[in-house]
Write a protein that holds these residues in place. Sequence first.
Motif, PDB file in Angstrom:
ATOM      1  N   ASP A  11       0.862  -1.179   0.000  1.00 32.43           N
ATOM      2  CA  ASP A  11       0.000   0.000   0.000  1.00 32.43           C
ATOM      3  C   ASP A  11       0.901   1.233   0.000  1.00 32.43           C
ATOM      4  N   GLU A  57      -7.674  -3.681  -2.826  1.00 34.42           N
ATOM      5  CA  GLU A  57      -7.258  -4.916  -2.165  1.00 34.42           C
ATOM      6  C   GLU A  57      -7.378  -6.117  -3.094  1.00 34.42           C
ATOM      7  N   THR A  58      -8.422  -6.898  -2.961  1.00 34.72           N
ATOM      8  CA  THR A  58      -8.532  -8.206  -3.603  1.00 34.72           C
ATOM      9  C   THR A  58      -8.599  -8.105  -5.123  1.00 34.72           C
ATOM     10  N   PHE A  70      -8.307  -2.576  -7.923  1.00 34.77           N
ATOM     11  CA  PHE A  70      -7.469  -3.413  -7.070  1.00 34.77           C
ATOM     12  C   PHE A  70      -5.985  -3.290  -7.426  1.00 34.77           C
ATOM     13  N   GLU A  79      -3.133  -5.595  -2.745  1.00 39.46           N
ATOM     14  CA  GLU A  79      -2.514  -5.410  -1.421  1.00 39.46           C
ATOM     15  C   GLU A  79      -3.442  -5.929  -0.323  1.00 39.46           C
ATOM     16  N   HIS A  80      -2.847  -6.507   0.706  1.00 36.76           N
ATOM     17  CA  HIS A  80      -3.620  -7.071   1.817  1.00 36.76           C
ATOM     18  C   HIS A  80      -2.939  -6.753   3.150  1.00 36.76           C
ATOM     19  N   GLU A 100       1.527  -7.366   6.227  1.00 40.03           N
ATOM     20  CA  GLU A 100       1.091  -6.954   4.894  1.00 40.03           C
ATOM     21  C   GLU A 100       1.656  -7.910   3.838  1.00 40.03           C
TER      22      GLU A 100
END
Length: 415
Positions: free
Chosen positions: A145, A204-205, A377, A380-381, A388
């Motif tokens: 991120d 994210e996903t 997206f 990133e998680h 992370e």
Amino acid sequence: MYNLTHTVTERFLRYVAIDTQSDPESATQPSTEKQKNLGRLLVQELLAIGITDAHLDEHGYVYATIPANTDKQVPVICFCSHMDTSPDCSGEGVKPIIHQNYQGQNLVLPDDPTQVLKPQNHPELKNQIGNDIITASGTTLLGADNKAGVAEIMDACYQLMQHPEIKHGTIKILFTPDEEIGRGVDKVDLQKLGAFAAYTIDGETAGNMENETFSADGAKLIINGVSAHPGFAKGQMQSAIKIAAQVVAALPFDLSPEGTEGMEGFVHPVGISGHVEQATVEFIIRDFDSVKLQQHAQTIKAITEKVLQSYPDAAYQLIVKEQYRNMKQVLDEHPRIVEYGMEAISRSGLDAKLCSIRGGTDGSRLSFMGLPTPNIFAGEHAFHGRQEWVSVQDIQKAVHTILNLCAIWEEHAVS
């Protein structure tokens, strides 16, 4: 799908090694000079692949243009990611690790074995079997991120310069500083961009696209108490610190971040300071419905006035300031911007899903500044923390999505 020789992973590994943490206490723009270190590298790499106008300005923004390679009249689109990382966790000395061919096991981070990525805590890992997972080493955040988004845009730029058969209009590139502290577009030059639409690559996903964010206000509650010598304070002292503490303690759980989810808003105290005579509580107020922000501020006001009933000589002031608004209000007026994004994701072989995000992006403010900007997206998680992670395959899918978007805008344009 395009037959590409990807550079996104190598770029990502380079970028996360550069500390770009922003600083909310700084009044400068950018808030930290070290963010420019990444900006200078990005400019060098853009120039090296043939993008001749790439430059870093004095405020820490990177601008670049890929000229159109079609005769069609294609609206100018922009791709944007932010270079800074969160102040919540150290970004100094990041050591990325690639866990190849993930098979569902726990991932123990070697520099701090107490940091373990477990599938039950990171459900999306269950969809990554056979993929290559990138984490940090356990003592820092990774910086996916939003350096995943930066690397994806950079690889897409490289691919567009290498593959002229991908027809596109004029493409603008924007890398911003200070997004993590809410100042990511304070000094952006929209006239220089000259874009009709933009896409932040900061989600994210894989497969998700976000067209709706929180609306956001900030609030400052100033409590004026009554100071007295503590040895002679009986019946006189009315401590602003204790009043502030009681107000915070009285906030309802179902109006707090830890007690809400989905489309529910919250009131969140993020800082408290002061002394007996005066204390200040800083809040962030969030909701998808802008009208409800006023109701949440009234909740703070009502709680404060109830607490002050026990402190008749104390007083308060509540100052509320707008931060950003739900970008859906703008994007609904330009449906094809989101439609083309969803089509681009689908062409990448993913199940396109339109989502809301319990937060905000540069796109929130850009949209209300006249540049409609949904969020796509980046893969990133678990951002802002030491666990992370991102997968190689997801960041490659994001590159394909960016290229698809360029092509789709060209396909729909008038000859």
